[in-house]
Design a protein around this motif. Structure first.
Motif, PDB file in Angstrom:
ATOM      1  N   LEU A 186      22.355 -32.473 -38.043  1.00 19.60           N
ATOM      2  CA  LEU A 186      23.008 -33.345 -37.074  1.00 19.60           C
ATOM      3  C   LEU A 186      22.337 -33.111 -35.722  1.00 19.60           C
ATOM      4  O   LEU A 186      22.319 -31.988 -35.202  1.00 19.60           O
ATOM      5  CB  LEU A 186      24.504 -33.024 -36.992  1.00 19.60           C
ATOM      6  N   ALA A 187      21.763 -34.162 -35.140  1.00 14.70           N
ATOM      7  CA  ALA A 187      20.995 -34.040 -33.901  1.00 14.70           C
ATOM      8  C   ALA A 187      21.792 -34.592 -32.728  1.00 14.70           C
ATOM      9  O   ALA A 187      22.337 -35.703 -32.798  1.00 14.70           O
ATOM     10  CB  ALA A 187      19.673 -34.781 -34.030  1.00 14.70           C
ATOM     11  N   VAL A 188      21.859 -33.795 -31.666  1.00 18.60           N
ATOM     12  CA  VAL A 188      22.532 -34.188 -30.425  1.00 18.60           C
ATOM     13  C   VAL A 188      21.463 -34.318 -29.347  1.00 18.60           C
ATOM     14  O   VAL A 188      20.853 -33.316 -28.962  1.00 18.60           O
ATOM     15  CB  VAL A 188      23.591 -33.158 -30.006  1.00 18.60           C
ATOM     16  N   PRO A 189      21.196 -35.531 -28.853  1.00 12.83           N
ATOM     17  CA  PRO A 189      20.122 -35.697 -27.875  1.00 12.83           C
ATOM     18  C   PRO A 189      20.549 -35.241 -26.471  1.00 12.83           C
ATOM     19  O   PRO A 189      21.711 -35.385 -26.073  1.00 12.83           O
ATOM     20  CB  PRO A 189      19.845 -37.187 -27.898  1.00 12.83           C
ATOM     21  N   TYR A 190      19.595 -34.703 -25.726  1.00 15.09           N
ATOM     22  CA  TYR A 190      19.768 -34.379 -24.314  1.00 15.09           C
ATOM     23  C   TYR A 190      18.950 -35.391 -23.522  1.00 15.09           C
ATOM     24  O   TYR A 190      17.731 -35.466 -23.667  1.00 15.09           O
ATOM     25  CB  TYR A 190      19.291 -32.955 -24.019  1.00 15.09           C
ATOM     26  N   VAL A 191      19.629 -36.176 -22.713  1.00 13.89           N
ATOM     27  CA  VAL A 191      19.006 -37.265 -21.980  1.00 13.89           C
ATOM     28  C   VAL A 191      19.103 -36.968 -20.489  1.00 13.89           C
ATOM     29  O   VAL A 191      20.166 -36.597 -19.982  1.00 13.89           O
ATOM     30  CB  VAL A 191      19.691 -38.609 -22.297  1.00 13.89           C
ATOM     31  N   GLN A 192      17.995 -37.127 -19.807  1.00 20.15           N
ATOM     32  CA  GLN A 192      17.974 -36.901 -18.361  1.00 20.15           C
ATOM     33  C   GLN A 192      17.287 -38.079 -17.703  1.00 20.15           C
ATOM     34  O   GLN A 192      16.127 -38.359 -17.985  1.00 20.15           O
ATOM     35  CB  GLN A 192      17.248 -35.593 -18.024  1.00 20.15           C
ATOM     36  N   ARG A 193      18.026 -38.786 -16.851  1.00 17.32           N
ATOM     37  CA  ARG A 193      17.537 -39.983 -16.165  1.00 17.32           C
ATOM     38  C   ARG A 193      16.960 -40.992 -17.154  1.00 17.32           C
ATOM     39  O   ARG A 193      15.880 -41.548 -16.973  1.00 17.32           O
ATOM     40  CB  ARG A 193      16.532 -39.621 -15.076  1.00 17.32           C
ATOM     41  N   GLY A 194      17.710 -41.185 -18.255  1.00 20.45           N
ATOM     42  CA  GLY A 194      17.378 -42.195 -19.236  1.00 20.45           C
ATOM     43  C   GLY A 194      16.351 -41.793 -20.268  1.00 20.45           C
ATOM     44  O   GLY A 194      16.055 -42.557 -21.195  1.00 20.45           O
ATOM     45  N   LYS A 195      15.811 -40.579 -20.180  1.00 24.28           N
ATOM     46  CA  LYS A 195      14.759 -40.141 -21.095  1.00 24.28           C
ATOM     47  C   LYS A 195      15.248 -38.947 -21.912  1.00 24.28           C
ATOM     48  O   LYS A 195      15.786 -37.985 -21.354  1.00 24.28           O
ATOM     49  CB  LYS A 195      13.513 -39.749 -20.313  1.00 24.28           C
ATOM     50  N   THR A 196      15.078 -39.044 -23.243  1.00 23.75           N
ATOM     51  CA  THR A 196      15.453 -37.921 -24.103  1.00 23.75           C
ATOM     52  C   THR A 196      14.424 -36.804 -23.945  1.00 23.75           C
ATOM     53  O   THR A 196      13.231 -36.998 -24.213  1.00 23.75           O
ATOM     54  CB  THR A 196      15.520 -38.357 -25.572  1.00 23.75           C
ATOM     55  N   ILE A 197      14.884 -35.632 -23.489  1.00 28.98           N
ATOM     56  CA  ILE A 197      13.968 -34.526 -23.208  1.00 28.98           C
ATOM     57  C   ILE A 197      14.143 -33.366 -24.183  1.00 28.98           C
ATOM     58  O   ILE A 197      13.311 -32.455 -24.215  1.00 28.98           O
ATOM     59  CB  ILE A 197      14.154 -34.013 -21.765  1.00 28.98           C
ATOM     60  N   ASN A 198      15.214 -33.403 -24.998  1.00 26.87           N
ATOM     61  CA  ASN A 198      15.478 -32.277 -25.893  1.00 26.87           C
ATOM     62  C   ASN A 198      16.531 -32.722 -26.904  1.00 26.87           C
ATOM     63  O   ASN A 198      17.173 -33.769 -26.743  1.00 26.87           O
ATOM     64  CB  ASN A 198      15.969 -31.068 -25.092  1.00 26.87           C
ATOM     65  N   HIS A 199      16.676 -31.952 -27.960  1.00 24.24           N
ATOM     66  CA  HIS A 199      17.741 -32.151 -28.942  1.00 24.24           C
ATOM     67  C   HIS A 199      18.330 -30.790 -29.297  1.00 24.24           C
ATOM     68  O   HIS A 199      17.630 -29.772 -29.273  1.00 24.24           O
ATOM     69  CB  HIS A 199      17.220 -32.783 -30.242  1.00 24.24           C
ATOM     70  N   LYS A 200      19.608 -30.810 -29.618  1.00 18.26           N
ATOM     71  CA  LYS A 200      20.213 -29.654 -30.268  1.00 18.26           C
ATOM     72  C   LYS A 200      20.568 -30.080 -31.688  1.00 18.26           C
ATOM     73  O   LYS A 200      21.181 -31.135 -31.901  1.00 18.26           O
ATOM     74  CB  LYS A 200      21.466 -29.164 -29.545  1.00 18.26           C
ATOM     75  N   TYR A 201      20.136 -29.264 -32.662  1.00 12.27           N
ATOM     76  CA  TYR A 201      20.368 -29.576 -34.070  1.00 12.27           C
ATOM     77  C   TYR A 201      21.329 -28.544 -34.647  1.00 12.27           C
ATOM     78  O   TYR A 201      21.290 -27.363 -34.282  1.00 12.27           O
ATOM     79  CB  TYR A 201      19.053 -29.530 -34.852  1.00 12.27           C
ATOM     80  N   ARG A 202      22.191 -28.998 -35.543  1.00 13.76           N
ATOM     81  CA  ARG A 202      23.051 -28.047 -36.237  1.00 13.76           C
ATOM     82  C   ARG A 202      23.275 -28.518 -37.665  1.00 13.76           C
ATOM     83  O   ARG A 202      23.262 -29.717 -37.971  1.00 13.76           O
ATOM     84  CB  ARG A 202      24.370 -27.830 -35.523  1.00 13.76           C
ATOM     85  N   LEU A 203      23.466 -27.529 -38.544  1.00 16.68           N
ATOM     86  CA  LEU A 203      23.887 -27.797 -39.912  1.00 16.68           C
ATOM     87  C   LEU A 203      25.408 -27.810 -39.924  1.00 16.68           C
ATOM     88  O   LEU A 203      26.049 -26.929 -39.339  1.00 16.68           O
ATOM     89  CB  LEU A 203      23.361 -26.731 -40.868  1.00 16.68           C
ATOM     90  N   THR A 204      25.983 -28.779 -40.597  1.00 16.34           N
ATOM     91  CA  THR A 204      27.445 -28.835 -40.661  1.00 16.34           C
ATOM     92  C   THR A 204      27.999 -27.976 -41.789  1.00 16.34           C
ATOM     93  O   THR A 204      29.190 -27.665 -41.801  1.00 16.34           O
ATOM     94  CB  THR A 204      27.915 -30.284 -40.834  1.00 16.34           C
ATOM     95  N   SER A 205      27.128 -27.574 -42.721  1.00 17.30           N
ATOM     96  CA  SER A 205      27.572 -26.718 -43.820  1.00 17.30           C
ATOM     97  C   SER A 205      27.675 -25.263 -43.399  1.00 17.30           C
ATOM     98  O   SER A 205      28.337 -24.453 -44.046  1.00 17.30           O
ATOM     99  CB  SER A 205      26.619 -26.845 -45.004  1.00 17.30           C
ATOM    100  N   GLU A 206      27.017 -24.903 -42.312  1.00 19.04           N
ATOM    101  CA  GLU A 206      27.069 -23.550 -41.754  1.00 19.04           C
ATOM    102  C   GLU A 206      26.756 -23.645 -40.262  1.00 19.04           C
ATOM    103  O   GLU A 206      26.177 -24.634 -39.807  1.00 19.04           O
ATOM    104  CB  GLU A 206      26.069 -22.622 -42.454  1.00 19.04           C
TER     105      GLU A 206
END
Length: 490
Positions: free
Chosen positions: A58-78
């Protein structure tokens, strides 16, 4: 102020998912919904499912001034997380700060708590890297808080910040760091209903109304010196103790936690007043600590108190049958602070109060007498005027009186009257500073208009509002038959 969700159920400050993103897998959508968060909100924020290393993350985007600069990823099973390698860190949902808004800003420890706040209609961001293990000694130079520095100009436009971090050790450390960086004056903190420790748990355990109430009822971070009435405990009624002088009955009392300033010209008889007060106190089982810097403890101080304690004349005193019992009472209930046994010992206000503290804690002293003030060692700072020093010293004495719940009486000499005059002095005439009048709780003046006559004025010149007593000017005498100060007409 009640916060209401916007028409579509999401905050107008929700901005992170404005760009195209891969689809959100139905299992991830169900996992998000199980946390009480709308999958539609998650999609709007750009959350999606991506394949990495043979697993669906599951990817959570980090957006700064309209531009995606990073993502945080996590497994939902652990509970496993990762971010894009070498990508910059920013506040999650950073771009809500670009909108002009008078809403408070909710800062969370994780994206899911921030999504809860967004879903409830609040403006919210999250730190990207959770909470530290412990509070930082220098948060301004911690790299984990670079995300705040990058957004500092936008954060400076925010009038109120609500800290909705986890209620555990690391969360409290994060809260302390954020308060230090953002300023206590604009920060509030959230308290969660037990046993929930974060906003998402409040939502799932107690529902959206409870989660919204937790944010609405955020408590202002205490600012040292600035309080609400509810911050103060209810105090018991002030209980004073009579001073033992009949003419002052109901006019002035020995009150724990207060400072009494007693003044009068030299060689007028102030010691007889203090002997009467001390004798009355110890006769009623009150331990007195006397800073005696002008009067020899033996025999002068001892005999003056003993005579007043017995209630006899000087003629009777030397052979009075109660003399030994009076000495025993004084030994039990009087402690002396003095440097007469060690002339090299310097007694400044700090050393004096430290010894008085021992007398309070070890011996149960309830009345502290400093007689006289001018005989202490007075150590001013290099950049300090005499008035500033006196003000600082009196504050220290009053703090000591309050924190130890004792009454402090200071005998302080006034400046000498102009030659040829003998007017009664006031507290403003006490040497070195008007602080003696301004900061005293009680003010007492003893004055003999004619030193050849056994008559004096004993004036209560100040009683702070709320304390027992009233100002007065009474005529008294030293009753030689009992060694005590009595009403002139008694």
């Amino acid at each position: 102020m009640q916060r209401e969700p916007t028409k579509d159920g999401f905050s107008s400050a929700t901005t992170a998912g404005s760009q195209e993103a891969p689809a959100l897998h139905e299992r991830h959508a169900a996992w998000i919904e199980a946390r009480g968060i709308s999958a539609e909100l998650a999609r709007k924020l750009g959350l999606c499912t991506v394949e990495r290393s043979g697993a669906k993350w599951l990817a959570v985007p980090y957006v700064q001034r309209g531009k995606t600069i990073n993502h945080k990823y996590r497994l939902t099973s652990e509970k496993r997380h990762m971010m894009d390698p070498d990508a910059p860190l920013a506040l999650w949902n950073h771009d809500c700060l670009l909108e002009a808004s008078s809403q408070p800003l909710v800062i969370c420890e994780g994206e899911w708590d921030a999504m809860v706040a967004l879903q409830l209609g609040w403006r919210a961001v999250s730190v990207p890297n959770g909470a530290p293990k412990e509070q930082s000694d220098d948060p301004a130079n911690e790299r984990r808080y670079d995300c705040l520095w990058q957004a500092r100009d936008l954060l400076n436009r925010v009038d109120r910040v609500i800290l909705a971090v986890d209620d555990d050790g690391p969360g409290r450390a994060l809260r302390a760091d954020l308060i230090a960086l953002l300023g206590a004056d604009r920060c509030s903190f959230v308290e969660y209903p037990f046993p929930a420790k974060d906003l998402n748990e409040v939502l799932t355990e107690y529902g959206p109304e409870a989660a919204n109430a937790a944010l609405l009822n955020a408590k202002a971070v205490p600012v040292k010196g600035l309080y609400s009435l509810s911050d103060f405990p209810d105090m018991p009624k002030v209980q004073g103790f009579p001073v033992g002088i009949d003419a002052l009955e109901g006019k002035i009392e020995i009150v724990p936690g207060t400072l009494t300033v007693f003044t009068g010209y030299a060689n007028m008889g102030k010691s007889s007043v203090m002997n009467t007060v001390c004798a009355h106190a110890i006769a009623h089982d009150m331990t007195v600590c006397i800073g005696s810097f002008e009067t020899l403890p033996k025999p002068i101080l001892r005999d003056g108190i003993a005579q007043a304690l017995i209630g006899c004349s000087w003629h009777e005193y030397g052979s009075h049958p109660q003399r030994r019992a009076a000495f025993d009472t004084i030994e039990e209930h009087v402690r002396i602070v003095t440097n007469t046994l060690d002339e090299d010992m310097e007694l400044d206000i700090t050393a004096l109060l430290d010894l008085c503290r021992i007398a309070v804690q070890r011996d149960g002293a309830k009345l502290i007498v400093i007689d006289p003030w001018n005989e202490l060692e007075h150590k001013r700072r290099n950049d300090e005027t005499l008035t500033e020093y006196v003000g600082r010293a009196i504050r220290a004495v009053k703090h000591f009186a309050r924190t130890n719940n004792v009454a402090v009486w200071i005998v302080a000499h006034p400046t000498k009257p102009p030659k040829g005059t003998n007017a009664m002095p006031s507290l403003y005439d006490v040497s070195d500073s008007a602080h003696w009048s301004n900061k005293a709780d009680y003010g007492l003046v003893y004055h003999r208009p004619d030193k050849t006559q056994n008559m004096a004025n004993l004036a209560v010149v100040k009683v702070r509002m709320g304390l027992p007593g009233e100002c007065c000017n009474v005529e008294v005498k030293l009753d030689h038959r009992c060694g005590r100060i009595r009403s002139l007409h008694a």
